[in-house]
Design a protein around this motif. Structure first.
Motif, short mmCIF file in Angstrom:
data_model
loop_
_atom_site.label_atom_id
_atom_site.label_comp_id
_atom_site.label_asym_id
_atom_site.label_seq_id
_atom_site.Cartn_x
_atom_site.Cartn_y
_atom_site.Cartn_z
N LEU A 1 0.86 -1.19 0.00
CA LEU A 1 0.00 0.00 0.00
C LEU A 1 0.89 1.23 0.00
N THR A 2 0.85 1.96 -1.08
CA THR A 2 1.74 3.13 -1.12
C THR A 2 1.00 4.39 -0.70
N GLN A 3 -0.34 4.37 -0.81
CA GLN A 3 -1.05 5.58 -0.39
C GLN A 3 -2.08 5.24 0.68
N SER A 4 -2.67 6.28 1.26
CA SER A 4 -3.62 5.98 2.33
C SER A 4 -5.05 6.14 1.80
N TYR A 5 -5.95 5.36 2.37
CA TYR A 5 -7.37 5.39 1.99
C TYR A 5 -8.18 5.64 3.25
N ASP A 6 -9.35 6.21 3.07
CA ASP A 6 -10.20 6.49 4.23
C ASP A 6 -10.95 5.22 4.64
N LEU A 7 -10.16 4.19 4.99
CA LEU A 7 -10.72 2.90 5.40
C LEU A 7 -10.03 2.50 6.70
N PRO A 8 -10.64 2.83 7.85
CA PRO A 8 -9.93 2.62 9.13
C PRO A 8 -9.55 1.18 9.40
N ASN A 9 -10.28 0.21 8.81
CA ASN A 9 -9.97 -1.19 9.09
C ASN A 9 -9.30 -1.90 7.91
N LEU A 10 -8.54 -1.12 7.13
CA LEU A 10 -7.77 -1.69 6.03
C LEU A 10 -6.46 -2.22 6.59
N GLU A 11 -6.13 -3.47 6.28
CA GLU A 11 -4.91 -4.06 6.84
C GLU A 11 -4.23 -4.94 5.79
N LEU A 12 -2.92 -4.86 5.75
CA LEU A 12 -2.14 -5.70 4.84
C LEU A 12 -1.69 -6.92 5.62
N ILE A 13 -2.15 -8.12 5.23
CA ILE A 13 -1.73 -9.35 5.93
C ILE A 13 -1.21 -10.35 4.90
N PRO A 14 0.10 -10.33 4.64
CA PRO A 14 0.65 -11.30 3.70
C PRO A 14 0.88 -12.64 4.40
N GLY A 15 1.29 -13.66 3.64
CA GLY A 15 1.66 -14.92 4.29
C GLY A 15 0.79 -16.09 3.87
N GLU A 16 0.93 -17.19 4.61
CA GLU A 16 0.17 -18.41 4.34
C GLU A 16 -1.32 -18.16 4.54
N PRO A 17 -2.18 -18.85 3.75
CA PRO A 17 -3.64 -18.67 3.91
C PRO A 17 -4.13 -18.84 5.35
N ALA A 18 -3.59 -19.81 6.08
CA ALA A 18 -4.05 -20.04 7.46
C ALA A 18 -3.72 -18.84 8.34
N LYS A 19 -2.55 -18.23 8.12
CA LYS A 19 -2.16 -17.05 8.92
C LYS A 19 -3.02 -15.84 8.54
N VAL A 20 -3.26 -15.67 7.23
CA VAL A 20 -4.10 -14.56 6.76
C VAL A 20 -5.48 -14.67 7.43
N ALA A 21 -6.06 -15.88 7.39
CA ALA A 21 -7.41 -16.09 7.95
C ALA A 21 -7.42 -15.83 9.46
N ALA A 22 -6.41 -16.36 10.15
CA ALA A 22 -6.38 -16.21 11.63
C ALA A 22 -6.24 -14.74 12.03
N ASN A 23 -5.38 -13.98 11.33
CA ASN A 23 -5.16 -12.59 11.73
C ASN A 23 -6.22 -11.63 11.19
N ALA A 24 -6.95 -12.07 10.14
CA ALA A 24 -8.06 -11.24 9.66
C ALA A 24 -9.28 -11.43 10.57
N LEU A 25 -9.36 -12.59 11.21
CA LEU A 25 -10.57 -12.93 11.97
C LEU A 25 -10.94 -11.93 13.07
#
Length: 407
Positions: free
Chosen positions: A222-246
């Motif tokens: 993400l190079t710029q900012s958006y007016d989305l307070p709950n926008l999060e970058l979560i790279p990695g394995e699908p299981a980790k993405v799901a767990a940390n997005a939850l």
């Protein structure tokens, strides 16, 4: 926004500069504590929010701290800064990569709104008899997964083990779901150019309906900012993405549940806080009255019944939520004890009712839940009131039609 209670900042390192910005944003006071004494500090300080820096020596303390926070009422948002591993279920991930305090302030304000809503519901609950939904709100959450890459199937399974998933292989398909569904999060996986991603995020940020949605990016910088307070970058394995997005998805599902509960309180307890439709008892009463009035005054009254596989209770809930969002103001419905959802179309003839029911069931068909890809294909039956009918005979005929259609 008024905030009852300070921010508890947990860290074994020194304060990063963006914490000072919280004082300036009037999100204060900020009280510091170390990981070892954090759980005790929650009791003593009674914070409105806990902000924890995932720094050296946190591992043995994070689980007891998370449990301590989860036990408090009203809801205390727990934000974990810069976590690389999987987080406890109530810890909202936040990457401070840009050192940008505006993003953190927006995230905290969004989370504090949920706390305020929880406090309001707790205060007003004694007014009426409303059955609060029990269990984990994430269990009822629905997430839109958009992607076309190799990780898409694995992400679909990882998310599907925790929440309902609506899949979209294109941004156009995703836009359609955004307009017809109540969603608790969007996961944007790989398969799109930076330009397409940017355009999609810009559209979400400009529409107030989606502004508080958790939006999880798995594949972009993400190079710029958006007016989305709950926008999060979560790279990695699908299981980790799901767990940390939850945790972000759960917080949104909880906010939606609290909003429905508040509407139920406003309606004197006649709405079911889980589905957003009428309770079974209120429906029976309103339906009898509608039949009586239509027979006396003339005009049309039609009824549609959407029946689901009894083993798939989640499909019934999804359908009820879709209906509460899409049906017309003059219509009403309820999730029934037999696993079906019944909707009454006021002032509507059979042909029009049939057309509306077909459109509604097309939206329901797109959700798959859980790892077994259970589809939500309803058996739909539609009937209209005839002059010799009573409320009971019309509903009886509807159920008979459905069992004939299903066999």
């Amino acid at each position: 926004m008024s905030q009852a209670g300070p921010i508890l900042f947990v860290s074994n390192a020194e304060r990063p500069p963006f914490i000072a910005a919280l004082d300036e944003a009037r999100l204060f006071p900020v009280v510091d504590t170390e990981w070892a004494s954090a759980a005790r500090a929650v009791e003593q300080v009674q914070p409105a929010v806990v902000l924890a820096q995932i720094s050296g020596g946190y591992e043995p303390h994070i689980a007891p701290l998370a449990r301590k926070i989860a036990d408090q009422s009203p809801y205390i948002p727990f934000v974990a800064l810069d976590a690389s591993g999987a987080l406890p279920p109530n810890a909202l991930p936040f990457s401070s990569r840009s050192g940008n305090s505006d993003r953190l302030i927006a995230r905290l304000r969004a989370a504090l709104r949920v706390r305020t809503l929880d406090a309001t519901v707790l205060r007003r609950l004694p007014e009426v008899k409303v059955a609060l939904p029990e269990g984990d709100p994430a269990r009822d959450a629905t997430v839109l997964l958009i992607g076309r890459g190799a990780a898409y199937p694995a992400l679909s399974v990882a998310l599907g083990e925790r929440v309902g998933v609506v899949g979209a292989l294109s941004i156009e398909a995703a836009a359609k779901h955004l307009n017809t569904r109540d969603l608790d999060g969007v996961v944007l996986a790989e398969g799109f150019t930076a330009r397409v991603t940017d355009a999609f995020l810009t559209v979400l940020a400009e529409d107030t309906r989606f502004r508080s949605l958790p939006v999880i990016l798995t594949a972009h910088q993400l190079t710029q900012s958006y007016d989305l307070p709950n926008l999060e970058l979560i790279p990695g394995e699908p299981a980790k993405v799901a767990a940390n997005a939850l945790p972000l998805i759960r917080q949104h599902a909880m906010e939606a549940q609290l909003s429905r509960t508040l509407r139920s309180i406003d309606a004197g307890g006649l709405l079911d806080p889980r589905s957003g439709l009428l309770t079974v008892e209120a429906f029976a009463r309103d339906f009898a009255k509608a039949v009586e009035q239509t027979l006396a005054r003339g005009g049309g009254l039609s009824v549609a019944r959407f029946a689901f596989d009894p083993g798939n209770s989640r499909a019934q809930l999804d359908a009820a939520r879709i209906l509460s969002r899409l049906m017309r103001q003059m219509d009403f419905g309820a999730a029934q004890k037999d696993g079906s959802v019944i909707v009454v179309f006021a002032e509507t003839d059979f042909r029009t009712a049939h057309m509306i029911a077909r459109r509604l069931s097309a939206v329901m068909r797109h959700t798959s839940n859980g790892k077994h890809e259970m589809r939500s294909d309803p058996v739909v039956s539609v009937d209209s009131l005839s002059p010799s009918d009573t409320a009971r005979s019309l509903l009886g005929r509807l159920s008979a039609d459905a069992s004939r259609a299903a066999s």
